[in-house]
Design a protein around this motif. Structure first.
Motif, PDB file in Angstrom:
ATOM      1  N   LYS A 175      -7.497   7.559  10.481  1.00 47.28           N
ATOM      2  CA  LYS A 175      -6.401   6.911  11.197  1.00 47.28           C
ATOM      3  C   LYS A 175      -6.634   5.397  11.343  1.00 47.28           C
ATOM      4  CE  LYS A 175      -2.452   8.279  12.897  1.00 47.28           C
ATOM      5  NZ  LYS A 175      -2.020   9.100  13.991  1.00 47.28           N
ATOM      6  N   ASP A 176      -7.889   5.000  11.577  1.00 47.90           N
ATOM      7  CA  ASP A 176      -8.188   3.564  11.731  1.00 47.90           C
ATOM      8  C   ASP A 176      -7.892   2.792  10.445  1.00 47.90           C
ATOM      9  OD1 ASP A 176      -9.003   4.222  14.175  1.00 47.90           O
ATOM     10  OD2 ASP A 176     -11.154   3.891  13.836  1.00 47.90           O
ATOM     11  N   PHE A 212       0.840  -1.200   0.000  1.00 48.47           N
ATOM     12  CA  PHE A 212       0.000   0.000   0.000  1.00 48.47           C
ATOM     13  C   PHE A 212       0.878   1.254   0.000  1.00 48.47           C
ATOM     14  CE2 PHE A 212      -3.122  -3.099   1.187  1.00 48.47           C
ATOM     15  CZ  PHE A 212      -4.318  -2.593   0.688  1.00 48.47           C
ATOM     16  N   ALA A 213       0.796   2.008  -1.085  1.00 52.25           N
ATOM     17  CA  ALA A 213       1.482   3.308  -1.161  1.00 52.25           C
ATOM     18  C   ALA A 213       0.455   4.338  -0.700  1.00 52.25           C
ATOM     19  CB  ALA A 213       1.927   3.582  -2.592  1.00 52.25           C
ATOM     20  N   MET A 214       0.566   4.734   0.547  1.00 48.71           N
ATOM     21  CA  MET A 214      -0.489   5.566   1.146  1.00 48.71           C
ATOM     22  C   MET A 214      -0.179   7.044   0.940  1.00 48.71           C
ATOM     23  SD  MET A 214      -1.414   3.523   4.617  1.00 48.71           S
ATOM     24  CE  MET A 214       0.185   3.786   5.369  1.00 48.71           C
ATOM     25  N   LYS A 218      -1.160  -2.694   9.465  1.00 46.69           N
ATOM     26  CA  LYS A 218      -1.147  -3.972  10.207  1.00 46.69           C
ATOM     27  C   LYS A 218      -1.177  -5.180   9.271  1.00 46.69           C
ATOM     28  CE  LYS A 218      -3.681  -6.478  13.752  1.00 46.69           C
ATOM     29  NZ  LYS A 218      -4.905  -6.555  14.530  1.00 46.69           N
ATOM     30  N   TYR A 219      -2.020  -5.105   8.223  1.00 43.87           N
ATOM     31  CA  TYR A 219      -2.253  -6.316   7.426  1.00 43.87           C
ATOM     32  C   TYR A 219      -1.463  -6.392   6.120  1.00 43.87           C
ATOM     33  CZ  TYR A 219      -6.099  -7.353  10.588  1.00 43.87           C
ATOM     34  OH  TYR A 219      -6.839  -7.646  11.690  1.00 43.87           O
ATOM     35  N   ILE A 266       3.444   5.206  14.051  1.00 42.90           N
ATOM     36  CA  ILE A 266       3.441   4.299  12.889  1.00 42.90           C
ATOM     37  C   ILE A 266       4.842   4.322  12.301  1.00 42.90           C
ATOM     38  CG2 ILE A 266       2.426   3.759  10.637  1.00 42.90           C
ATOM     39  CD1 ILE A 266      -0.062   5.344  11.502  1.00 42.90           C
ATOM     40  N   ASN A 267       5.510   3.206  12.396  1.00 40.32           N
ATOM     41  CA  ASN A 267       6.894   3.164  11.965  1.00 40.32           C
ATOM     42  C   ASN A 267       7.002   2.706  10.505  1.00 40.32           C
ATOM     43  OD1 ASN A 267       9.649   3.219  12.026  1.00 40.32           O
ATOM     44  ND2 ASN A 267       9.862   1.221  13.026  1.00 40.32           N
ATOM     45  N   LEU A 268       6.901   3.653   9.609  1.00 38.67           N
ATOM     46  CA  LEU A 268       6.933   3.336   8.175  1.00 38.67           C
ATOM     47  C   LEU A 268       7.818   4.333   7.448  1.00 38.67           C
ATOM     48  CD1 LEU A 268       3.278   2.818   6.873  1.00 38.67           C
ATOM     49  CD2 LEU A 268       4.980   1.065   7.303  1.00 38.67           C
TER      50      LEU A 268
END
Ligand code: SF4
Length: 228
Positions: free
Chosen positions: A144-145, A125-127, A152-153, A179-181
Motif C-alpha cells: 500500500k505504501d 504508472f499503469a498499476m 502521489k508523485y 485512492i481516487n484513481l
C-alpha cells in the motif's frame, strides 16, 4: 545493461491508453510468480528463470537505437515485463532521454525514491496490482505504501486488475480505498478462447461496480502470439 526480453512496436492492447501506438521495452525478471487458474502468467517468458537465456543483456545505447527506429510513428514508450521497476535505477537514463509519453506497467510493489529520481514524476504508472486470483500471498502482492507513493508523485496513474468469476469486489475496494484513481478491469485469459469465456462476466462486473472495462486487443486479435 538491462536484461531485455523483447523490444517491439505495436498498439497498446489494454488499459487506459488502449489502441495507442507504442514501443514496448520488455525486461526479463519479476519479483512475483502469479499463477492464474494454476497456469503461469501470460508474460511467462519474461518471468521464469527457464527463459533467462533469452533475455539479452542490452546496453542503453542499443535500447535507444532500437527505440529511435520507430520515431516516425510518434509512439509512447511502454516499459513492461516481468517487473520493470526492479531495474528502475538502470531505466532512469531512458526515462530522462525519451521525448514523449512514458508508461510503466508495474505490479506496484517496488519502492522508488522520487526525490532522488525526480524524472519518474513525468511517468504514467499503469498499476496492475495483483488480486488473490494470482495465488500470490497478500503480503507480497500488496504494498500500500508503494502504491500511495506512485499515486502521489507520478504524472498520472491508474489501476488495472485482472478479473475472473471468483473475484470479489471487496478485494478491489480494499486496495483502492481512499485512492481516487481510474479503475480498469480486464478479463483473465492468456489466449483468445479464455478471454472470450471471461469477457462477458467482466463487462457486467464493471457495469455493476462502476469500473472501466478494458479488453486485451492484442490477445483478441493475435491470440497468444508474442511481440504484438
Ligand atoms: S507480476 Fe505480472 S509479470 Fe510478474 S508474474 Fe505476475 S502477471 Fe507475470
Amino acid at each position: 545493461m538491462l536484461p531485455i526480453s523483447e523490444i517491439f512496436y505495436s498498439l497498446q492492447g489494454e488499459g487506459k491508453y488502449c489502441g495507442a501506438p507504442s514501443i514496448f521495452v520488455r525486461v526479463g525478471g519479476c519479483n512475483l510468480r502469479c499463477k492464474f487458474n494454476n497456469k503461469r502468467c501470460d508474460s511467462y517468458f519474461a518471468v521464469e528463470s527457464y527463459y533467462k537465456n533469452s533475455w539479452k543483456k542490452t546496453s542503453m545505447d542499443k535500447i535507444k537505437k532500437e527505440i529511435r527506429k520507430y520515431k516516425k510513428y510518434h509512439p509512447s514508450l511502454v516499459l513492461t515485463g516481468g517487473e520493470p521497476m526492479l531495474y528502475y535505477k538502470n531505466l532512469y537514463e531512458l526515462i530522462k532521454w525519451f521525448d514523449g509519453d512514458i508508461t510503466i506497467e508495474t505490479n506496484a510493489t517496488v519502492d522508488v525514491d522520487f526525490e532522488k529520481y525526480p524524472d519518474f514524476k513525468n511517468v504514467i504508472f499503469a498499476m496492475s496490482v495483483k488480486l488473490s486470483n494470482s495465488k500470490v500471498p497478500y503480503h507480497k502482492r500488496i504494498k500500500k505504501d508503494v502504491i500511495k507513493k506512485y499515486v502521489k508523485y507520478a504524472k498520472k496513474s491508474f489501476f488495472k486488475f485482472v478479473v475472473d468469476k471468483k473475484t470479489d469486489n471487496k478485494e478491489i475496494k480494499k486496495i483502492t480505498k481512499n485512492i481516487n484513481l481510474p479503475i480498469y478491469c480486464m478479463p483473465l485469459g492468456e489466449n483468445e478462447k479464455e478471454l472470450k469465456k471471461n469477457a462477458k462476466y467482466v463487462f457486467s462486473f464493471c457495469m455493476k461496480n462502476g469500473y472501466n472495462y478494458s479488453d486485451r486487443i492484442h490477445i483478441r486479435i493475435f491470440d497468444d502470439k508474442r511481440g504484438v
